[in-house]
Structures are given as C-alpha cells and as structure tokens.
Design a protein around this motif. Structure first.
Motif, short mmCIF file in Angstrom:
data_model
loop_
_atom_site.label_atom_id
_atom_site.label_comp_id
_atom_site.label_asym_id
_atom_site.label_seq_id
_atom_site.Cartn_x
_atom_site.Cartn_y
_atom_site.Cartn_z
N LEU A 1 -9.14 -16.50 -6.41
CA LEU A 1 -8.28 -15.31 -6.40
C LEU A 1 -8.76 -14.27 -7.40
O LEU A 1 -8.79 -13.07 -7.10
N ILE A 2 -9.11 -14.73 -8.59
CA ILE A 2 -9.58 -13.80 -9.62
C ILE A 2 -10.83 -13.07 -9.15
O ILE A 2 -10.97 -11.85 -9.31
N ALA A 3 -11.74 -13.83 -8.54
CA ALA A 3 -12.99 -13.22 -8.04
C ALA A 3 -12.70 -12.28 -6.88
O ALA A 3 -13.25 -11.17 -6.81
N ALA A 4 -11.84 -12.70 -5.95
CA ALA A 4 -11.57 -11.88 -4.77
C ALA A 4 -10.89 -10.56 -5.12
O ALA A 4 -11.09 -9.55 -4.44
N THR A 5 -10.10 -10.56 -6.19
CA THR A 5 -9.38 -9.34 -6.59
C THR A 5 -10.11 -8.59 -7.71
O THR A 5 -9.61 -7.59 -8.21
N ARG A 6 -11.27 -9.09 -8.10
CA ARG A 6 -12.13 -8.46 -9.12
C ARG A 6 -11.37 -8.19 -10.42
O ARG A 6 -11.54 -7.15 -11.05
N GLU A 7 -10.49 -9.14 -10.77
CA GLU A 7 -9.70 -9.10 -12.01
C GLU A 7 -8.79 -7.89 -12.10
O GLU A 7 -8.34 -7.50 -13.18
N ARG A 8 -8.49 -7.29 -10.95
CA ARG A 8 -7.55 -6.15 -10.95
C ARG A 8 -6.10 -6.62 -10.97
O ARG A 8 -5.20 -5.81 -11.23
N MET B 1 -0.81 -4.72 -10.16
CA MET B 1 -1.63 -5.14 -11.29
C MET B 1 -1.33 -6.56 -11.77
O MET B 1 -2.01 -7.08 -12.65
N SER B 2 -0.33 -7.20 -11.15
CA SER B 2 -0.02 -8.57 -11.55
C SER B 2 0.73 -9.26 -10.42
O SER B 2 1.18 -8.63 -9.46
N ALA B 3 0.87 -10.57 -10.57
CA ALA B 3 1.62 -11.35 -9.59
C ALA B 3 2.33 -12.48 -10.32
O ALA B 3 1.75 -13.15 -11.17
N LYS B 4 3.60 -12.66 -10.00
CA LYS B 4 4.36 -13.81 -10.49
C LYS B 4 3.93 -14.98 -9.61
O LYS B 4 4.31 -15.07 -8.45
N TRP C 1 -4.45 -10.95 -0.78
CA TRP C 1 -4.79 -10.53 -2.14
C TRP C 1 -6.03 -9.64 -2.15
O TRP C 1 -6.08 -8.65 -2.89
N GLU C 2 -7.01 -9.97 -1.33
CA GLU C 2 -8.22 -9.14 -1.25
C GLU C 2 -7.85 -7.72 -0.81
O GLU C 2 -8.32 -6.73 -1.41
N ALA C 3 -7.02 -7.61 0.19
CA ALA C 3 -6.65 -6.29 0.72
C ALA C 3 -5.75 -5.52 -0.24
O ALA C 3 -5.93 -4.31 -0.43
N VAL C 4 -4.79 -6.19 -0.85
CA VAL C 4 -3.88 -5.51 -1.77
C VAL C 4 -4.64 -4.99 -2.99
O VAL C 4 -4.40 -3.86 -3.45
N ALA C 5 -5.57 -5.79 -3.51
CA ALA C 5 -6.37 -5.33 -4.66
C ALA C 5 -7.18 -4.10 -4.31
O ALA C 5 -7.42 -3.23 -5.16
N LYS D 1 0.84 -1.21 0.00
CA LYS D 1 0.00 0.00 0.00
C LYS D 1 0.87 1.25 0.00
O LYS D 1 0.62 2.21 -0.76
N GLU D 2 1.91 1.27 0.83
CA GLU D 2 2.77 2.45 0.91
C GLU D 2 3.61 2.62 -0.35
O GLU D 2 3.78 3.74 -0.84
#
Length: 331
Positions: A185-192, A172-175, A161-165, A132-133
């Motif tokens: 994960l896709i649903a929890a982050t709303r495809e962000r 915007m991505s994750a390795k 992941w929910e909080a970071v999104a 966030k920072e």
C-alpha cells in the motif's frame, strides 16, 4: 493543509458525550458540552497530538443534525487549533456529506474523517469518484479515509488506494487497522497516504514499516491516554523492546473482549455499545448513555467490556507512575 508526513503521535478518538435521557427515541439536545470540554482539555493536557471525532464511537450515524452541529462547534471552540482535529462528515448521501464538509471547514477543522455513503454499496469506480469530487470541492481540507470495510460494505482494495492517491490529492491518511499488505500500500500510494493503525496494531505496523509508522489512533485513549502515549513514545525512540512490552500490556487489557474483537460480524453489531460501556467503566470520560437504536448489549459482552475498562484504567495508573519516575529522574 496537513500532509501525510506531518501526522505524528497519538490521535485520540472521542465519543460524543451524551446527557441523561439521550437513550430515549424522542430525545433532543443530547450533547453534554461540559463533559466534551472537560475531556478534551484533559486529553490535550496529557499530550495527545490530535483528535478524531464523529466516527462510529462518536455516534455520527445517530446524531440529529442539530446535535451534530452543537458537538462540532463545541469541539473546535475548545481545541482552538491547539492540535490537528479531524471531524467525521460521513453521511448516507453525497449532498449531506458536502453540507457537513462545508460546515466543519467554515468552523476551522483541520481535516475530516470520511467514510463512504453506504445505503447502497459502492463500486470501486464510484468510491474513487466520490473522494475525487470531495477533494476537488474542498481543496484546503485534509481527508482521512475511514477504511471500515464492515461499516461501509466495501473492501478498499489496492486499486482503490492507487487511484485515490493519484486522483484525490487532499486524501492524506487512512484510519486503517490491517497490516497484511502494508508495504504494498505504501509503495502503491507513493507515501502520499499515511496508513494510521490503532494502538494495538501499531506494533505490527512498526515492525513492517518503521519509517512510515508515525502516528496511531486510539478509541481507548478516551479511557485515559497514558498507555497509548507510552507506545507512541517508544516508537518515536525506535525502542522495539518497549513497543513489544507495552503491546503485551495492551493485549492484556483487551483480553476480556478478544473473541468479540476477532469476530468482525459480532463486533460490527455491538461496536458502539462495547466502546461506550468500557469508556464509562474506566472513568476517564463520562460518555453517557447510548443513543438509539443501539442499546442492546448481551450480558456477557457487557461484563467483558466493563472488565476491559477496569484493566485499561489500571494501565493508566501504571504508565502515569512510570512517566512520573522518568520526570523525577530528569529533574
């Protein structure tokens, strides 16, 4: 800023080519900039969509600050914004992360590959607050979370992941290589956040979530990108049969290392050594010696790594021939 939906194609992961003698503890000025330039131009010439540098294979943790800056400047000067380029900025502490972020942003990086400071494992609140920072400080720089649970001693749970999104808009991505809970994960982050697999697990991602499987990362691309390009081309064409067939070839190439790759503790101890050994053996990139202190590689793992490199090189020839036949047919 690059968005999750704009990440497409093959992102090649580079080693940081080392000069002879870089394996000495007192070595300085270890970056082989000529080889860096050569291999980047070769990869871009073959059609990779983007680059990721200075992760584990890139020896981000073992470069001096001087070598780090030399390599970053070389990479970005050679790329010249031809493709999106993510630069690793992970460090032991937040101040050094911010310093590296400022350095790479000023030199034109499209994004960063960013793991967690890991001398002391972070709690979920600390991990979320960290991203966030960083997001608030560098509002125009895309962040790819380096979700390596072994390296950073953090499991990256769903609540992270929910909080970071929600709280870190530049993430915007994750390795990411674990497809088990992908759709959640896709649903929890709303495809962000685009959860980007490697060339081996991309088949599983494509099977579970074909609409959002748009990119993959590949360290193996530094042995030659043709096989990984082939699997991403099959995904682009939505050709499930070809994805499965190419996946079988990739599994064959990695078979000598199967037991090591499936043992997280063993692989974590020899990650750099295995990658640089097989890259050197394949012959596409001269990654050079391994920087200290990670020189030790048991003989059986070294032999398996070399065989993996030889197998990958043979696949490069196979898929290069296939591409040539396709071009001839179209011509």
């Amino acid at each position: 800023m690059l968005s999750a939906k704009e990440m497409r194609g093959l992102y090649a992961i580079l080693p940081t080519p080392a000069k002879e003698g870089a394996d000495r503890l007192d070595a300085r000025d270890t970056v082989d900039t000529k080889e860096t330039e050569r291999v980047i131009n070769a990869l871009l010439g073959e059609g990779v969509s983007g680059l990721i540098v200075l992760g584990t294979t890139g020896e981000c943790a073992t470069l001096t600050r001087s070598d780090y800056e030399t390599f970053v400047e070389c990479v970005l000067e050679v790329v010249k914004r031809r493709v999106p380029t993510f630069i690793g900025t992970t460090a032991l502490g937040g101040h050094e992360v911010a310093s590296r972020m400022k350095f790479v942003r000023e030199r034109g990086a499209d994004g960063v590959l960013l793991g967690l400071p890991m001398w002391q494992p972070l709690t979920t609140k600390s991990a979320v607050d960290f991203y966030k920072e960083v997001s608030a400080l560098f509002r125009d720089t895309a962040i790819m979370v380096y979700a390596n649970a072994r390296a950073f001693r953090y499991s990256f749970p769903m609540e992270f992941w929910e909080a970071v999104a929600r709280e870190a808009p530049t993430v915007m991505s994750a390795k990411y290589s674990r497809p088990k809970n992908l759709n959640e994960l896709i649903a929890a982050t709303r495809e962000r956040i685009n959860f980007v697999p490697n060339e081996i697990t991309v088949h599983d991602f494509f099977t579970k979530a074909p609409a959002t499987t748009t990119a993959c990362w590949s360290t193996a691309a530094s042995m030659g990108p043709a096989p990984a390009l082939a699997v991403m081309d099959a995904i682009r064409r939505n050709d499930a049969g070809a994805v499965k067939s190419i996946g079988a070839d990739l599994a064959w190439a990695n078979a000598p290392l199967k037991d090591v790759l499936e043992n997280p503790e063993v692989f974590a101890s020899f990650n750099i050594q295995i990658e640089k050994t097989r890259i050197n053996e394949a012959g596409y990139c001269r990654s050079g010696p391994i920087r200290p202190p990670y020189a030790h590689l048991p003989e059986e793992y070294e032999a398996a790594s070399r065989e993996c490199g030889r197998r990958w090189a043979s696949l490069c020839k196979k898929y290069a021939r296939a591409e040539g036949r396709k071009a001839a047919a179209l011509g």
